[in-house]
Write a protein that holds these residues in place. Structure first.
Motif, PDB file in Angstrom:
ATOM      1  N   MET A   7       0.681  -1.043  -0.035  1.00 47.31           N
ATOM      2  CA  MET A   7       0.054  -0.028   0.183  1.00 47.31           C
ATOM      3  C   MET A   7       0.953   1.275  -0.100  1.00 47.31           C
ATOM      4  O   MET A   7       1.885   1.400   0.727  1.00 47.31           O
ATOM      5  CB  MET A   7      -1.083  -0.045   1.411  1.00 47.31           C
ATOM      6  N   GLU A   8       0.520   2.323  -0.768  1.00 47.28           N
ATOM      7  CA  GLU A   8       1.398   3.541  -0.744  1.00 47.28           C
ATOM      8  C   GLU A   8       1.221   4.156   0.254  1.00 47.28           C
ATOM      9  O   GLU A   8       0.131   4.219   1.301  1.00 47.28           O
ATOM     10  CB  GLU A   8       0.721   4.371  -2.000  1.00 47.28           C
ATOM     11  N   ALA A  66      -1.838   6.565   0.813  1.00 52.32           N
ATOM     12  CA  ALA A  66      -2.982   5.714   0.989  1.00 52.32           C
ATOM     13  C   ALA A  66      -3.264   5.346   2.589  1.00 52.32           C
ATOM     14  O   ALA A  66      -4.142   5.642   3.056  1.00 52.32           O
ATOM     15  CB  ALA A  66      -3.285   4.536   0.259  1.00 52.32           C
ATOM     16  N   ILE A  67      -2.161   5.189   3.083  1.00 51.66           N
ATOM     17  CA  ILE A  67      -1.911   4.837   4.528  1.00 51.66           C
ATOM     18  C   ILE A  67      -2.201   6.010   5.333  1.00 51.66           C
ATOM     19  O   ILE A  67      -3.028   6.099   6.372  1.00 51.66           O
ATOM     20  CB  ILE A  67      -0.683   4.364   4.901  1.00 51.66           C
ATOM     21  N   ILE A 123      -6.029   6.711   4.952  1.00 53.30           N
ATOM     22  CA  ILE A 123      -6.643   5.921   5.992  1.00 53.30           C
ATOM     23  C   ILE A 123      -6.689   6.327   7.416  1.00 53.30           C
ATOM     24  O   ILE A 123      -7.639   6.408   8.295  1.00 53.30           O
ATOM     25  CB  ILE A 123      -6.300   4.311   5.848  1.00 53.30           C
TER      26      ILE A 123
END
Length: 82
Positions: A1-2, A5-6, A9
Motif C-alpha cells: 500500500m502506498e 493511501a496509509i 486511511i
C-alpha cells in the motif's frame, strides 16, 4: 500500500473516532468526563495530528495536537482520581 493511501486511511480513522465520541456524547451514551470519551478523543486527535503533519498543514496540526493534549491531560486526571 502506498504511503499516501496509509496517511489517508489514518486521517479517516481519526476523523471517524472524533465523530463517534462527539455523537455518543450528544446522545448521552458516554460522558465527556469519562475515560472512554477522552481516550477516543486522544486517539482520534492524535491520528489527525499525524495526518495533518504529513500534509504540512500547520493550522490543522496545531488544532489536533492541542485537542489530543487536552484529552490526554483529562485521561491522566481521571486516572489519578481513582
Amino acid at each position: 500500500m502506498e504511503i499516501d493511501a496509509i496517511n489517508t486511511i489514518t486521517g479517516i480513522i481519526g476523523l471517524a473516532l472524533l465523530l463517534i465520541a462527539f455523537v455518543l456524547n450528544l446522545l448521552k451514551k458516554i460522558s465527556q468526563n469519562s475515560k472512554t470519551y477522552n481516550l477516543i478523543n486522544f486517539i482520534g486527535a492524535g491520528l489527525l495530528a499525524y495526518y495533518s503533519y504529513t500534509l504540512n498543514n500547520a493550522i490543522f496540526f496545531i488544532l489536533e495536537f492541542v485537542w489530543a493534549a487536552f484529552a490526554l491531560y483529562f485521561l491522566i486526571k481521571l486516572n489519578i482520581k481513582r
